[in-house]
Scaffold this active site. Structure first.
Site, mmCIF file in Angstrom:
data_model
loop_
_atom_site.group_PDB
_atom_site.id
_atom_site.type_symbol
_atom_site.label_atom_id
_atom_site.label_comp_id
_atom_site.label_asym_id
_atom_site.label_seq_id
_atom_site.Cartn_x
_atom_site.Cartn_y
_atom_site.Cartn_z
ATOM 1 C CG ASP A 44 -19.972 35.928 -8.346
ATOM 2 O OD1 ASP A 44 -19.381 35.617 -9.402
ATOM 3 O OD2 ASP A 44 -19.484 36.688 -7.497
ATOM 4 N N GLY A 52 -14.817 38.967 -5.404
ATOM 5 C CA GLY A 52 -14.788 37.507 -5.495
ATOM 6 C C GLY A 52 -15.717 36.957 -4.424
HETATM 7 O O1 MRU Z 1 -17.178 41.359 -9.603
HETATM 8 P P1 MRU Z 1 -16.269 40.351 -8.981
HETATM 9 O O2 MRU Z 1 -14.838 40.569 -9.319
HETATM 10 O O3 MRU Z 1 -16.499 40.208 -7.498
HETATM 11 O O4 MRU Z 1 -16.699 38.991 -9.653
HETATM 12 C C1 MRU Z 1 -16.048 37.812 -9.264
HETATM 13 C C2 MRU Z 1 -16.421 36.643 -10.078
HETATM 14 O O5 MRU Z 1 -17.295 36.672 -10.908
HETATM 15 C C3 MRU Z 1 -15.711 35.371 -9.751
HETATM 16 O O6 MRU Z 1 -15.567 34.577 -10.893
HETATM 17 C C4 MRU Z 1 -16.524 34.600 -8.711
HETATM 18 O O7 MRU Z 1 -16.802 35.416 -7.600
HETATM 19 C C5 MRU Z 1 -15.822 33.397 -8.252
HETATM 20 S S1 MRU Z 1 -14.496 33.823 -7.185
HETATM 21 C C6 MRU Z 1 -13.907 32.414 -6.498
#
Ligand code: MRU
Length: 302
Positions: A200, A33
């Site tokens: 992200d 996240g």
């Molecule tokens: O691969 P991840 O689980 O780190 O991806 C996370 C996401 O795509 C979330 O939607 C994004 O980081 C927003 S978290 C507040």
């Protein structure tokens, strides 16, 4: 750190003792996240300073752990001038406070009776506490605006089915996990009023990188006249990326998709800004044209 790979079945806390160990935890998604990755990197850098590690090397190993979430580079830059645990804790506290503020702004976009669809996990696990997109849903639930959440399971690592469902269950928010491919028919049946997702990295023109599958949801939402709201802190804004073409997309181990056949595993996609009805940050609700409406990235408290 709580090992997010094992949730919801097991709650295991792992201890990390160097910047390299924190970087490996980020890479292997013990923590994931975008804001949570940045916070973890800040703690990792502070840990390196406390231990007398080479800070340039600590910076490099942490910055290289995952490429797409800009919060990682943002947090490390914030730490450079003051690599202390206090600074890392301030970054952490600020991110949670930003979540509360953006959630309150985002809730104003949702009408009473909203049935929302969310993707991946943008809850407290992903942000160090409270949540961005899930924070918005939480605020809407507390204001009696939300009645139900569809949770896309989020192949291949199931952040929706494992993490978002776990968080919504704890909050008492009515929800149902759906196969990612069920979203279109639910929209066609009139059962989705809004799509609410995190980010992200957001380019200056509003192009938004988020978990793979967000772009498909955005196209579906546009077709069905349903708004897609992106809820993210200003630490996720990348003013150096003019558009989504400038955002690096992480390619992960194909074995996360299948170990039996050849596979391809991009972890993120880019949703063009013109498919985003609004981007909500702690500053407020921002609408197109995003070049003019998006604020500057946050600065950490000193
Ligand atoms: O691969 P991840 O689980 O780190 O991806 C996370 C996401 O795509 C979330 O939607 C994004 O980081 C927003 S978290 C507040």
């Amino acid at each position: 750190m709580l090992d997010q790979r094992l949730l919801p079945d097991d709650e295991v806390v792992v201890e990390l003792r160097s910047a390299a160990e924190v970087a490996e935890a980020i890479r292997s998604m013990v923590v994931r996240g975008a804001p949570a990755i940045g916070i973890a990197a800040a703690y990792g850098y502070a840990l390196a300073a406390e231990r007398g590690e080479d800070l340039d090397e600590a910076y490099r190993v942490l910055a290289d752990s995952r490429p797409t979430a800009v919060n990682l580079a943002w947090a490390l830059e914030e730490m450079r001038s003051d690599p202390t645990p206090e600074r890392a804790r301030a970054i952490h506290a600020d991110e949670v406070e930003r979540c509360r503020r953006m959630a309150a702004h985002a809730a104003t976009l949702l009408a009473p009776g909203t049935r929302a669809l969310t993707h991946c996990n943008a809850g407290g696990l992903a942000t160090g506490g409270y949540g961005s997109a899930v924070g918005a849903l939480r605020a809407a639930w507390e204001r009696d605006l939300l009645v139900h959440v569809w949770v896309g399971e989020t192949r291949p690592l199931l952040q929706g089915a494992r993490l978002t469902a776990w968080e919504l269950e704890a909050l008492g928010v009515p929800h149902a996990v759906i196969a990612d491919s069920a979203a279109g028919s639910l929209m066609a049946a009139g059962e989705v009023d809004a799509v609410v997702a995190g980010a992200d990295r957001i380019a200056a023109n509003g192009d938004t990188a988020n978990k793979i599958g967000t772009y498909s949801l955005a196209v579906l939402a546009k077709h069905h006249g349903i708004p897609l709201y992106i809820v993210a802190p200003t630490s996720t804004l990348d003013p150096h990326a003019g558009s989504g073409a400038d955002i690096p997309i992480e390619q992960r181990d194909p074995g996360e998709v299948t170990t039996r056949f050849a596979a391809h595993n991009p972890a993120f996609d880019v949703t063009p800004g013109d498919l985003v009805a609004a981007i909500v940050t702690e500053v407020g609700v921002h609408r197109a044209p995003y070049e003019a409406s998006l604020p500057a990235p946050a600065r950490a408290a000193t």
